[in-house]
Design a protein around this motif. Structure first.
Motif, mmCIF file in Angstrom:
data_model
loop_
_atom_site.group_PDB
_atom_site.id
_atom_site.type_symbol
_atom_site.label_atom_id
_atom_site.label_comp_id
_atom_site.label_asym_id
_atom_site.label_seq_id
_atom_site.Cartn_x
_atom_site.Cartn_y
_atom_site.Cartn_z
ATOM 1 N N GLY A 61 0.849 -1.187 0.000
ATOM 2 C CA GLY A 61 0.000 0.000 0.000
ATOM 3 C C GLY A 61 0.881 1.232 0.000
ATOM 4 O O GLY A 61 1.636 1.475 -0.932
ATOM 5 N N GLN A 62 0.846 1.961 1.083
ATOM 6 C CA GLN A 62 1.645 3.170 1.202
ATOM 7 C C GLN A 62 3.064 2.826 1.644
ATOM 8 O O GLN A 62 3.269 2.046 2.565
ATOM 9 C CB GLN A 62 1.017 4.116 2.227
ATOM 10 N N ILE A 63 4.046 3.401 0.949
ATOM 11 C CA ILE A 63 5.448 3.275 1.349
ATOM 12 C C ILE A 63 5.868 4.636 1.878
ATOM 13 O O ILE A 63 5.807 5.629 1.157
ATOM 14 C CB ILE A 63 6.357 2.871 0.173
ATOM 15 N N ARG A 64 6.272 4.667 3.126
ATOM 16 C CA ARG A 64 6.720 5.933 3.705
ATOM 17 C C ARG A 64 8.169 6.180 3.309
ATOM 18 O O ARG A 64 8.884 5.254 2.941
ATOM 19 C CB ARG A 64 6.557 5.881 5.217
ATOM 20 N N PRO A 65 8.616 7.427 3.373
ATOM 21 C CA PRO A 65 10.010 7.714 3.007
ATOM 22 C C PRO A 65 10.996 6.929 3.865
ATOM 23 O O PRO A 65 10.751 6.676 5.047
ATOM 24 C CB PRO A 65 10.143 9.217 3.266
ATOM 25 N N LEU A 66 12.096 6.552 3.255
ATOM 26 C CA LEU A 66 13.174 5.855 3.944
ATOM 27 C C LEU A 66 13.803 6.818 4.932
ATOM 28 O O LEU A 66 14.089 7.959 4.593
ATOM 29 C CB LEU A 66 14.211 5.394 2.912
ATOM 30 N N VAL A 67 13.984 6.383 6.169
ATOM 31 C CA VAL A 67 14.617 7.233 7.185
ATOM 32 C C VAL A 67 15.857 6.531 7.727
ATOM 33 O O VAL A 67 16.044 5.332 7.529
ATOM 34 C CB VAL A 67 13.649 7.572 8.340
ATOM 35 N N ARG A 68 16.675 7.273 8.402
ATOM 36 C CA ARG A 68 17.894 6.739 9.004
ATOM 37 C C ARG A 68 17.769 6.827 10.514
ATOM 38 O O ARG A 68 17.304 7.832 11.051
ATOM 39 C CB ARG A 68 19.123 7.534 8.565
ATOM 40 N N GLY A 69 18.184 5.745 11.205
ATOM 41 C CA GLY A 69 18.175 5.754 12.664
ATOM 42 C C GLY A 69 19.125 6.812 13.188
ATOM 43 O O GLY A 69 20.193 7.041 12.624
ATOM 44 N N LYS A 70 18.746 7.482 14.263
ATOM 45 C CA LYS A 70 19.565 8.563 14.808
ATOM 46 C C LYS A 70 20.865 8.058 15.408
ATOM 47 O O LYS A 70 21.896 8.704 15.308
ATOM 48 C CB LYS A 70 18.766 9.337 15.859
#
Length: 133
Positions: A11-20
Motif C-alpha cells: 500500500g503506502q510506502i513511507r520515506p526511507l529514514v535513518r536511525g539517529k
C-alpha cells in the motif's frame, strides 16, 4: 517461535529514514492482505475487504525494498510480529496494533517480472577471527 509469512500488495510506502544512533535505514510500509471469496448469492468469486498489516524493514532490506517496489506490487514478507499497542494521551481506550518486523521480502513473480542486481558484501571493519586448532 514467532515467525510469520504474509503475501499481499504494498500500500503506502513511507520515506526511507535513518536511525539517529547509527544511521541504519528504516522503512515502514503497509501491506494489503486480501482473500478471494465466493458470493453465496451469485456464486461469483470476488476480492474480500483487505486487512492491512504494517511492516517495518531495517538496514539493507529496507533500502532494497524502497528501491525495488512501488505501491501495488505483490510481495511475500517473512518476519516477526511485534505488539505496538498503545493508549493515546488523555484517553482510556487502548489502540491494538501489530507490526511485522521483516526479515525477508520478495516480489511475487506470478504477478511481476524483476531484474536482479546483486548487492556486494558490506566491507568488514574488523579482521576475521582466527580459531587455533
Amino acid at each position: 517461535m514467532n515467525e510469520i509469512t504474509l503475501t499481499g500488495n504494498i500500500g503506502q510506502i513511507r520515506p526511507l529514514v535513518r536511525g539517529k544512533a547509527n544511521g541504519t535505514a528504516i522503512l515502514n510500509f503497509s501491506l494489503a492482505l486480501r482473500q478471494r471469496e465466493r458470493d453465496p448469492n451469485t456464486g461469483q468469486w470476488r476480492d474480500a475487504e483487505p486487512v492491512w498489516q504494517q511492516v517495518t524493514a531495517f538496514g539493507r532490506l529496507a533500502e532494497n525494498v524502497y528501491n525495488s517496489v512501488e505501491s501495488g506490487t505483490r510481495v511475500t514478507v517473512t518476519g516477526r510480529l511485534t505488539d505496538d499497542s498503545f493508549t493515546p494521551a488523555g484517553e482510556t481506550r487502548r489502540v491494538v496494533r501489530t507490526t511485522l518486523h521483516a526479515d525477508t521480502a520478495a516480489v511475487e513473480l506470478s504477478f511481476a517480472t524483476v531484474t536482479v542486481h546483486k548487492n556486494g558484501r558490506p566491507a568488514s571493519t574488523t579482521a576475521p577471527e582466527v580459531i587455533a586448532p
